[in-house]
Every structure is written in structure tokens, then in C-alpha cells.
Design a protein around this motif. Structure first.
Motif, PDB file in Angstrom:
ATOM      1  N   PHE A  63      68.722  70.147   8.445  1.00 55.94           N
ATOM      2  CA  PHE A  63      68.715  70.384   9.884  1.00 55.94           C
ATOM      3  C   PHE A  63      69.839  71.298  10.341  1.00 55.94           C
ATOM      4  CE2 PHE A  63      66.075  66.702   9.370  1.00 55.94           C
ATOM      5  CZ  PHE A  63      64.964  67.124  10.070  1.00 55.94           C
ATOM      6  N   GLU A  67      67.013  73.185  15.074  1.00 58.48           N
ATOM      7  CA  GLU A  67      66.237  71.962  15.201  1.00 58.48           C
ATOM      8  C   GLU A  67      66.503  71.301  16.546  1.00 58.48           C
ATOM      9  OE1 GLU A  67      63.875  71.196  13.117  1.00 58.48           O
ATOM     10  OE2 GLU A  67      64.475  72.802  11.780  1.00 58.48           O
ATOM     11  N   THR A  72      62.819  67.297  15.012  1.00 54.91           N
ATOM     12  CA  THR A  72      63.312  66.271  14.098  1.00 54.91           C
ATOM     13  C   THR A  72      62.361  65.081  14.095  1.00 54.91           C
ATOM     14  OG1 THR A  72      65.594  66.958  14.474  1.00 54.91           O
ATOM     15  CG2 THR A  72      65.263  64.762  13.558  1.00 54.91           C
TER      16      THR A  72
END
Length: 118
Positions: A63, A67, A72
Motif C-alpha cells: 500500500f 491507495e 484497501t
């Protein structure tokens, strides 16, 4: 390398995921599968196994700033238990490939909780 050794390459399963936003990553990592197959044939006479493990997405490996909470959540929803991969999920696979799984050779093993399927 000496005989009876193992080469295990670690990648993220996005190399085959049919999802937007990551095409450059997938293009850069896809050759690892061919390397795994090719080297497994080259090194078979020396009894050196060559495999790759394609992990599911992990907080520590994946990540980046692009993101969002929504992306997520989407990634988490695509795997078993609605969670990302933990390193503890992968360690037993590595141990297996270097012991009882010595006969496995030239494979990319997708250990991603079902994030991708093949």
C-alpha cells in the motif's frame, strides 16, 4: 549453488490480477514466472529447485500513497477472511518447499487467500 538447494522468488499476486491501476507492476513482475520455469529446467540436473510464491497483498509490501480507504477495503474483500496476507501465512509454504516439497519445481504458487485464481 550446491546440489539439493532451493531458489524461491517472492512476488505479489498482482502479476496476474485482472484489476486496473497496476498494469506497470504486472508487466515488470510477469517475467519472474518465465525465469522460474526456465531456470528450473536449467538447474534440474544439479537438483536445485526453482519456484516462486505469489503472495496476496500485504500492508508492508503494497500500500502506497495512491491507495484509499475504499481501495484497501476492496483488496481486503477479495481474499478469505477479508484480510490481507500476513507473513505468517507464507512461512509454512517456504518451509515445505525446502523440505518435504523438494519435488515441486518450476512452479509459481499463489498463496493469496483466493485474491487471484488460476
Amino acid at each position: 549453488m550446491n546440489a539439493n538447494k532451493h531458489i524461491i522468488t517472492i512476488v505479489i499476486s498482482l502479476l496476474v490480477a485482472y484489476i486496473g491501476f497496476y498494469p506497470i507492476y504486472a508487466c515488470n513482475k510477469a517475467p519472474i514466472e518465465q525465469y522460474t520455469r526456465a531456470d528450473s529446467k536449467e538447474l534440474v540436473e544439479q537438483q536445485i529447485s526453482v519456484n516462486a510464491i505469489a503472495l496476496g497483498l500485504m500492508d508492508i509490501l503494497f500500500f502506497y500513497d495512491q491507495e484509499t480507504e475504499e481501495s484497501t477495503a476492496l483488496h481486503k474483500s477479495q481474499a478469505m477472511g477479508g484480510q490481507l496476507t500476513n507473513i505468517e501465512d507464507i512461512v509454512p509454504i517456504i518451509k515445505f518447499l525446502t523440505t518435504d516439497g523438494w519435488w515441486i519445481n518450476g512452479q509459481t504458487i499463489f498463496a493469496d487467500g483466493g485474491y487471484t485464481t488460476r
